[in-house]
Design an enzyme around this catalytic site. Sequence first.
Site, PDB file in Angstrom:
ATOM      1  N   TYR A 142       7.958 -36.601   6.323  1.00 51.25           N
ATOM      2  CA  TYR A 142       7.220 -36.088   5.173  1.00 51.25           C
ATOM      3  C   TYR A 142       8.200 -35.682   4.086  1.00 51.25           C
ATOM      4  O   TYR A 142       9.167 -34.950   4.347  1.00 51.25           O
ATOM      5  CB  TYR A 142       6.351 -34.884   5.554  1.00 51.25           C
ATOM      6  CG  TYR A 142       5.552 -34.344   4.388  1.00 51.25           C
ATOM      7  CD1 TYR A 142       4.494 -35.073   3.854  1.00 51.25           C
ATOM      8  CD2 TYR A 142       5.861 -33.118   3.815  1.00 51.25           C
ATOM      9  CE1 TYR A 142       3.757 -34.594   2.783  1.00 51.25           C
ATOM     10  CE2 TYR A 142       5.123 -32.624   2.750  1.00 51.25           C
ATOM     11  CZ  TYR A 142       4.079 -33.368   2.233  1.00 51.25           C
ATOM     12  OH  TYR A 142       3.359 -32.889   1.163  1.00 51.25           O
ATOM     13  N   ASP A 234      16.645 -35.204   3.585  1.00 41.80           N
ATOM     14  CA  ASP A 234      15.650 -34.266   3.080  1.00 41.80           C
ATOM     15  C   ASP A 234      15.780 -32.980   3.897  1.00 41.80           C
ATOM     16  O   ASP A 234      15.291 -32.887   5.013  1.00 41.80           O
ATOM     17  CB  ASP A 234      14.260 -34.869   3.220  1.00 41.80           C
ATOM     18  CG  ASP A 234      13.151 -33.943   2.711  1.00 41.80           C
ATOM     19  OD1 ASP A 234      13.425 -32.742   2.515  1.00 41.80           O
ATOM     20  OD2 ASP A 234      12.015 -34.422   2.538  1.00 41.80           O
ATOM     21  N   LYS A 263      12.419 -24.365  -0.401  1.00 38.67           N
ATOM     22  CA  LYS A 263      12.160 -23.229   0.465  1.00 38.67           C
ATOM     23  C   LYS A 263      13.261 -22.172   0.393  1.00 38.67           C
ATOM     24  O   LYS A 263      13.344 -21.437  -0.572  1.00 38.67           O
ATOM     25  CB  LYS A 263      11.892 -23.714   1.895  1.00 38.67           C
ATOM     26  CG  LYS A 263      10.678 -24.649   1.968  1.00 38.67           C
ATOM     27  CD  LYS A 263      10.282 -25.001   3.362  1.00 38.67           C
ATOM     28  CE  LYS A 263       9.173 -26.047   3.398  1.00 38.67           C
ATOM     29  NZ  LYS A 263       7.865 -25.580   2.975  1.00 38.67           N
TER      30      LYS A 263
END
Length: 445
Positions: A142, A234, A263
């Site tokens: 994702y 990622d 994040k």
Amino acid sequence: MDHERSRELYDRALSVMPGGVNSSVRATMPHPFFIERGDGGHVIDADGNRYIDWVMGYGPLLYGHEMPDPVSAAVQSHAAAGPMYGAPTEIEVEHAEFVARHVPSVESIRFVNSGTEATVSAVRLARGYTDRDKVVIMQGGYHGAQESTLVEGTPESHHPSTKGIPESFAEHTLPIPFNDPEAAKAVFAEHGDDIAAVLVEPILANTGIVMPIDGYHGTLRELCDDHGSLLIFDEVITGFRVGGLGCAQSKFGVTPDVTTFGKIIGGGFPVGAIGGRAEIVEEFTPAGDVFQSGTFSGHPVTMAAGKAYLEYAAENDVYEHVNRLGRQLREGITEICADRAPEYTVVGTDSMFKTVFTREAPDDDADCCMSGCRQDPSCSRYESCPKTGADVAAAETDRWERVFWQGMKDEGVFLTANQFECQFTSYAHTEADVERTLEAYRAVL
């Protein structure tokens, strides 16, 4: 537990927001409980119910819901000075310098506003730098809500994974199974001269936490080097959570050309970033010809929070604490599963953990990985442990969502609501939180 106030809020939300939420993963059954405030490693909902929180905002809250004093002071100082300026600030430079000192792949960095924006920009950067179009992604990986990676299938037959994306947008995206080096070699043999980049999470972290098999990322590194493609890690989820300040790339000993962040790098505030070799990242405008810009990029409050977040971790025992609690949770859950659900697989590393409701039990669990699945070929579970996104998708997702998650909520433990999203320990959590959570596992599982 009483949830009347949350039920009322959800009823109102359904009238003004699609599905009653602003992120689809929050749409729990039969309705979400609405959070009123956080308290250390806990949250309190609108009805006054208290939960141990292992969701941690889906990853960014390394310190839980109470920022350390230096972080709070930095945030308040920059917020008091003004919300934003449309001009550079010193704190952007300082934060960039800190990241570049600690992350192996980062010589230059561009801050943006979300993990999705980071990966969108990284794909554009790779295409602009290599003058190629195709991007290899992992099935079940994702990379945010972007058209280039919301693609499913195989290199020979692939299509968008959601409505709203034209088939032509998926033409240049090549999905392959994670942890399958032969599939990676095959896609490069077929398309190598056209591949701009391989975009991969070092650990599949939105698909039940799937660790790489030994040497997998090294194979991707070699393939990219041999064909002039970029390797993009990622690290939106794993960045500054796995491998400490060096991120997952330092844990696995493989340095990508480009890394995306989100994040934790923003200290709990909206953020994203693209870092990597200077010659590549400086292809972004205005230094180069790949357009990238954003009104809120490098927001001073976010930069102050992120820098203070990471500095506090560098000066204190933050990673020792969160990793120790993560290990205690994984080992405790493994023991409970061995007794009550031996077919289930406990996964995770460092401060990440999850239980995947797999369907096959090992013949002998005596030599299974006790602190989270490590893809160890000597483990008796190795053949049945999840190695790809498809393996996790084949697990008992309905049982997790409809039975287990609900039961843990009733026990006062807040977990991610589906089988796929991982969970996190924080500096605010305690061993008492771990023990209470294990008690809930025993009661519910």
